[in-house]
Each structure stands twice: as structure tokens, then as C-alpha cells.
Enzyme design. Sequence first.
Site, PDB file in Angstrom:
ATOM      1  N   VAL A 266       0.752  -1.192  -0.122  1.00 34.64           N
ATOM      2  CA  VAL A 266      -0.034   0.171   0.021  1.00 34.64           C
ATOM      3  C   VAL A 266       0.878   1.277   0.075  1.00 34.64           C
ATOM      4  O   VAL A 266       1.942   1.269   0.469  1.00 34.64           O
ATOM      5  CB  VAL A 266      -0.846  -0.047   1.286  1.00 34.64           C
ATOM      6  CG1 VAL A 266      -0.164   0.215   2.476  1.00 34.64           C
ATOM      7  CG2 VAL A 266      -1.892   1.206   1.234  1.00 34.64           C
ATOM      8  N   VAL A 269       4.266   5.200  -3.341  1.00 37.46           N
ATOM      9  CA  VAL A 269       5.285   4.446  -4.056  1.00 37.46           C
ATOM     10  C   VAL A 269       5.100   3.111  -4.666  1.00 37.46           C
ATOM     11  O   VAL A 269       5.344   2.814  -5.812  1.00 37.46           O
ATOM     12  CB  VAL A 269       6.849   4.325  -3.269  1.00 37.46           C
ATOM     13  CG1 VAL A 269       7.821   3.304  -3.937  1.00 37.46           C
ATOM     14  CG2 VAL A 269       7.125   5.538  -2.701  1.00 37.46           C
ATOM     15  N   GLU A 290      -3.460  -7.481  -1.128  1.00 36.88           N
ATOM     16  CA  GLU A 290      -4.272  -6.859  -0.022  1.00 36.88           C
ATOM     17  C   GLU A 290      -5.142  -5.756  -0.541  1.00 36.88           C
ATOM     18  O   GLU A 290      -6.169  -5.742  -0.292  1.00 36.88           O
ATOM     19  CB  GLU A 290      -3.307  -6.366   1.148  1.00 36.88           C
ATOM     20  CG  GLU A 290      -2.222  -7.540   1.335  1.00 36.88           C
ATOM     21  CD  GLU A 290      -0.899  -6.613   2.228  1.00 36.88           C
ATOM     22  OE1 GLU A 290      -0.950  -6.742   3.230  1.00 36.88           O
ATOM     23  OE2 GLU A 290      -0.229  -5.949   1.587  1.00 36.88           O
ATOM     24  N   ASN A 380       4.338   2.621  10.316  1.00 39.93           N
ATOM     25  CA  ASN A 380       2.909   2.138  10.289  1.00 39.93           C
ATOM     26  C   ASN A 380       2.913   0.827  10.729  1.00 39.93           C
ATOM     27  O   ASN A 380       2.113   0.523  11.528  1.00 39.93           O
ATOM     28  CB  ASN A 380       2.390   2.192   8.615  1.00 39.93           C
ATOM     29  CG  ASN A 380       2.627   3.532   7.955  1.00 39.93           C
ATOM     30  OD1 ASN A 380       2.395   4.374   8.818  1.00 39.93           O
ATOM     31  ND2 ASN A 380       3.238   3.499   6.980  1.00 39.93           N
TER      32      ASN A 380
END
Length: 497
Positions: A266, A269, A290, A380
Site C-alpha cells: 500500500v 510508491v 491485499e 505504520n
Amino acid sequence: MIMERIKNKDYHDKIMSAMEAAALIKDGMTIATSGFTPAGYPKAVPKALAERIKREGIDLKINLYTGASVGDELDGELARVGAIKKRLPYQTQSDCRNKINCGEIDYIDMHLSHVSDFVRYGFLSKIDIAIVEAIAITEEGYIIPSTSLGNTPAFIENAELVIIEINTRHPKELEGIHDVYQPLKPPNRIPIPVITPKDRIGETYIKVSPDKIKAIVISDIPDSVKEFPEIDEISQRMADNLIDFLENEVDNKRLPENLLPLQSGVGAVANAVLGGLVKSKFSGLSIYSEVIQDSVLDLIDSDKVNIASGSSLTLSPKGLERFYNNIAKYKDKIILRPQEISNSPEVIRRLGVISMNTAIEVDIYGDVNSTNIMGTKMMNGIGGSGDFTRNAYISIFTTPSTAKGGKISSIVPLVSHCDHTEHDVQVVITEQGVADLRGLSPKEKAKVIINNCAHPDYKDALLEYYSNEMNQCHISHKLNEALSWHYRFLSTGTMKK
């Protein structure tokens, strides 16, 4: 109109306001929600809970489980009022991240494929309430999810109570895009019957016991998705390097002409690199990933992709508008699955997925840090990158060779935190070039990574670090220098000497 969304009349008397539903949440509870990067997460009830905490001045803290990252209406609102005690498995919201990094929120950074099983097996605290976003409830009382599936089926199955947010912002035509399948527990677990990315193996809805449903809340709040930046020169060069690598694999008969199923992480980039395939010669592609980002719609529109399987529609505002304006077309090409299926190591290995994820930094032996800035500040989380990297046919990591305007080298002597070891990382790509690490010893990897992927401003320093003296060992580090680059940045604001 809302009654068209709630077709089971027995549920009509469970409709209440978001504030009434939020009153069901008590201090110390474990709350599990739908949502995956940030799509399909509940919004009205968390916002109401935050408002209640502020208005009443109460001290209320919960454990919060989700599928992956969620929007500001959930992570942000609750983090700002100090309502999150523990968080898992992945997040991207700045207020939540800051609370994690200052120790106010306990964070469990987990492989995304593990969460449902950890809940199912009782490894985590029991779920008191599951709050899930849906587009409708069927006549049978089944839940039709919205723009993601994530861990929602497992959360509903294992929660004591369920609150459903019916979000009318999402069109009813989303129904049919989901494929809900849950594995059994060992020792009764059987193979997941996904043989190709297009295989549907479950239902289009989530079954739930009527006794569990405590409240139904009506909302009209959009997913807080963001625009992706235009593909810049560095991203384009990384995409070009990726395409050259894949073309070489085809030429050497290591991949078929339509490749193998693609996975992409995700973010901007990842979206840019995958989007580079639009102008490539490849066609008849499939995606087993995903997230479905804007680049996937671009590939579908250019007739490059036949099927795309994921766990969420992580689209920009323009991408989401494009999707809804052409929903019949895209629904024919897209399948949304629970993340324990989209990220299943068993399925990834069977399909021969080509994984493409982003790194924060890579060291000279091929170890990858994808989570912690300077080794101590959570960015993250590992997300699904480990699920795919460890089990991929070919595992690829992309990263610009520098960050912070050249003050940080993404190729370093030793990563400050290791998420993916050199045993699992096969290919590293920067805008400088490609390091194919397959079949190489650590000494050989070091030379290829430095010469092919490092920025010219840092190449000589890396070669100086990896001296002839070190070249005599299997894996060697100068312990007094290995993390000196990170220390130098923290002390002076640059990794350059």
C-alpha cells in the site's frame, strides 16, 4: 430508503443513533472493527464515542483491533481523546502513531494473516463488541460489507455483541464483490481451495447470529481516502527497473509471458511502481494482493489485468468515483476477500505470487526494515509485507535510494530494525538499479546491493565500510560503525560525513 438497505424487518427496532450505540462501549472493553487501509471502517460510532468522552469528561480506554489501518474518524478521534489503550495490527494515522511512539498506546505490530487466527484461537483478549460497516442487511439477516473485508468475518463470529453501521454513501451495487470464506480450526482445517486468483470459494455476505446484533446505526460518511501524487521521476525509474527485471525473467524462462499473480503493498510508491506496468508489454495479468489501488483500475482500463483479488478498495477520491461510475465493469474484475485469505501463506505459495513491497531501508546483506524510522519510531507496521515476502515466488522490495532530500541513505551498513531477513529478500530495486540476490552469498550480495542500488553520494562510503578485511568473513560488521550512519543523522541531520 433506509428500509431498502435493512431488508430483515426484525432488525428495524434495533436502529438507534450513533450516540446511543456508543453508550454500549465501556471502559476496558476490547472493540474490534471492520476496515482495511482505510476503507470500510465504522465512522459514526467512534466519532460519537469520542464526543461522549469529551462531553462527559470520562476516562475510558479500549483495546482496538482492526483489519489494518483505518481513517481519522476511528484512529484519530479516539487517539486524540486518549481512548486507545492497546492497538493492533497496523495503523497509519498520525495522532495514533504519535501516541504509540511516546508510549501512551501499547502497539502490537502483527502479520496481517495472523490476526483472525489469534482471535479464533483465544490468543488475544476476547472481543466484547465488533463494530462493522455495511451497505445492507439481507432478508435472512446477513451482513453485506462495504469497501473492505479485512478481519470482519472473524471479528463478528467471535464478538459478544455486534454494532452495524449501514453507510448509505456506498452504493448497493457493491453487493456481490465480496467472497467470504473462513477456515476451520486445526486439527480440522482443510486446504483453502483457491487455485487461481479468480476462484470464488465463499459467500457474498457475512452470517451473524441475530442475538448478537445490539444496534444498527445509519451513516453517510465517506472513507477518508487520499489522492495519490503524480508519478515522479524516481518512481518512474523504479518502475522502469522493475519492468526490465520482469522482462529479463520472461526472456530467461523463469516467468511466463503473462507473469504470475502480482502483489503490491500500500502507498504512493507502491501505487506508482505497479502503475508503471500500464505502459509495459505485459498483458493478461492477474493480481493477488491485499489492496486494490488506483493503479489496478488503470491496469484494468488498459486491458492489462484480467482479475484482481484483494481485501479492500484503497482508492483515491477520484479513483473511488471512477470505480462507482463504472461499478459493473470493475465488479467483474475484482474480488474482495478476508485478509486471512488474501494474505494466506498457503495460497501465496500455491499461486506463485510475485511480491512487491516498499522498504524504509535495506542493508548491504539484504535485510529490510519496513516499519521503524531510525530503529525506534514506528511508522505504520509490517502489514502484509511479511505474509507475501516469506512465501512469494519472487520477493521484491523497492525504495528510493535516498530520503529527506538526500540526507538519508536508504542503503545502509546495517538496518536499524529488521522486519525481513536476508533469507527472504530476493530482489532490491531503487531508481539506481536492480540487485538480484538469488543464489548469492552474503559477500556477493553486499557488492551487488552497493554497486547497483546505492546512491552515488553514499556508494564510496558503503564500499569503504565493506572493506577487504570484512570481505574475508561470511557476514561481518564493524560493530562500532554499523549504526554510526543513523547516529550521525540524529546528531547532525544528515548521514553524510
